[in-house]
Design an enzyme around this catalytic site. Structure first.
Site, PDB file in Angstrom:
ATOM      1  N   ASP A 177     -14.020 -18.209  58.935  1.00 24.30           N
ATOM      2  CA  ASP A 177     -12.996 -18.056  57.910  1.00 24.30           C
ATOM      3  C   ASP A 177     -11.595 -18.187  58.501  1.00 24.30           C
ATOM      4  O   ASP A 177     -10.715 -18.830  57.913  1.00 24.30           O
ATOM      5  CB  ASP A 177     -13.133 -16.693  57.219  1.00 24.30           C
ATOM      6  CG  ASP A 177     -14.305 -16.652  56.244  1.00 24.30           C
ATOM      7  OD1 ASP A 177     -14.802 -17.734  55.881  1.00 24.30           O
ATOM      8  OD2 ASP A 177     -14.717 -15.553  55.864  1.00 24.30           O
ATOM      9  N   ASP A 181     -14.097 -12.723  60.893  1.00 27.28           N
ATOM     10  CA  ASP A 181     -15.000 -13.868  60.742  1.00 27.28           C
ATOM     11  C   ASP A 181     -14.328 -15.101  61.336  1.00 27.28           C
ATOM     12  O   ASP A 181     -13.330 -15.596  60.801  1.00 27.28           O
ATOM     13  CB  ASP A 181     -15.316 -14.091  59.264  1.00 27.28           C
ATOM     14  CG  ASP A 181     -16.379 -15.162  59.059  1.00 27.28           C
ATOM     15  OD1 ASP A 181     -16.128 -16.328  59.426  1.00 27.28           O
ATOM     16  OD2 ASP A 181     -17.460 -14.829  58.538  1.00 27.28           O
ATOM     17  N   ARG A 215     -26.071 -16.914  58.193  1.00 29.37           N
ATOM     18  CA  ARG A 215     -26.632 -15.566  58.277  1.00 29.37           C
ATOM     19  C   ARG A 215     -26.867 -15.014  56.881  1.00 29.37           C
ATOM     20  O   ARG A 215     -25.950 -14.934  56.070  1.00 29.37           O
ATOM     21  CB  ARG A 215     -25.688 -14.650  59.061  1.00 29.37           C
ATOM     22  CG  ARG A 215     -26.242 -13.258  59.299  1.00 29.37           C
ATOM     23  CD  ARG A 215     -25.407 -12.478  60.277  1.00 29.37           C
ATOM     24  NE  ARG A 215     -24.029 -12.321  59.841  1.00 29.37           N
ATOM     25  CZ  ARG A 215     -23.108 -11.619  60.498  1.00 29.37           C
ATOM     26  NH1 ARG A 215     -23.433 -11.074  61.651  1.00 29.37           N
ATOM     27  NH2 ARG A 215     -21.890 -11.507  60.047  1.00 29.37           N
ATOM     28  N   THR A 256     -30.361  -9.585  55.110  1.00 28.78           N
ATOM     29  CA  THR A 256     -31.192  -9.308  56.289  1.00 28.78           C
ATOM     30  C   THR A 256     -30.453  -9.491  57.601  1.00 28.78           C
ATOM     31  O   THR A 256     -30.910  -9.040  58.648  1.00 28.78           O
ATOM     32  CB  THR A 256     -32.421 -10.232  56.301  1.00 28.78           C
ATOM     33  OG1 THR A 256     -31.978 -11.594  56.487  1.00 28.78           O
ATOM     34  CG2 THR A 256     -33.195 -10.122  55.003  1.00 28.78           C
TER      35      THR A 256
END
Length: 209
Positions: free
Chosen positions: A203, A200, A104, A108
């Site tokens: 992670d 996340d 990602r 944006t």
């Protein structure tokens, strides 16, 4: 419009709650994701067709039911989707495994493809696309688009947690793809993270930041 299946099984909800905790470390996080994936695939595959075959037991010959029709394939979206592979492949050892690499863009929030490799007979398989988090829906939608461009038509999306925004995006772009989630959360924050979510997933899965 595609269907959204939210699993409310007590075991799934209990394990998901532990995964959400900040203090849950990578080892336990990985184990829980594998366990939940195994429990989820039991429900995801509930409607697979079966056929009657004749076998020999130690006692006699008898007719039993076995899986029929299309074979299964699983396609994790790298990297967090890898955490769901073992749990599902333990339940479906004969499945073939493809991989799709997307990241990602931090500015944006749109997905960028860097890798795609599917089983050679993917077009003949029922494919389960795996990604723990369905946030904006961009990565999942693009992954499904890539798979469809390679001639695949039977696709299901399997996520751990989803935001309404991600659900809406996939349903808009791919109304033929059913979505299976363990938890449907409230919304996305300004950084594109699911709230309350679990942070996340990649992670936490691999112990990175």
């Amino acid at each position: 419009m595609s269907k959204v299946h939210v699993f409310d099984h007590p075991l799934i909800q209990h394990k998901l709650s532990i995964m959400r905790k900040t203090e849950t470390g990578p080892k336990e996080f990985r184990e829980l994701l594998e366990e939940i994936s195994m429990l989820m695939v039991y429900e995801v595959t509930r409607d697979l067709p079966t056929e009657e075959v004749e076998i020999e037991t130690p006692i006699c010959r008898t007719k039993v039911k076995m899986l029929a029709g299309k074979k299964l394939g699983i396609v994790p979206i790298l990297r967090a989707g890898l955490g769901m592979v073992d749990g599902i492949s333990n339940m479906i050892p004969a499945c073939r495994i493809g991989h799709i690499g997307l990241y990602r863009d931090p500015e944006t929030l749109e997905p960028v493809e860097y890798y795609c490799k599917l089983p050679h007979d993917a077009q003949d398989r029922e494919l389960l696309v795996l990604d723990p988090m369905l946030a904006t829906g961009g990565s999942a939608s693009d992954a499904i688009t890539l798979i469809k461009k390679r001639g695949c038509t039977h696709i299901r999306l399997v996520n751990l947690i989803a935001a309404p925004e991600g659900i809406a995006r996939v349903q808009k772009d791919h109304p033929d793809v059913d979505i299976y989630v363990a938890g449907l959360d409230d919304h996305l924050n300004d950084h594109g993270y699911i709230v309350p979510g679990l942070g996340d997933a990649g992670d936490r899965l691999f112990g990175t930041k």
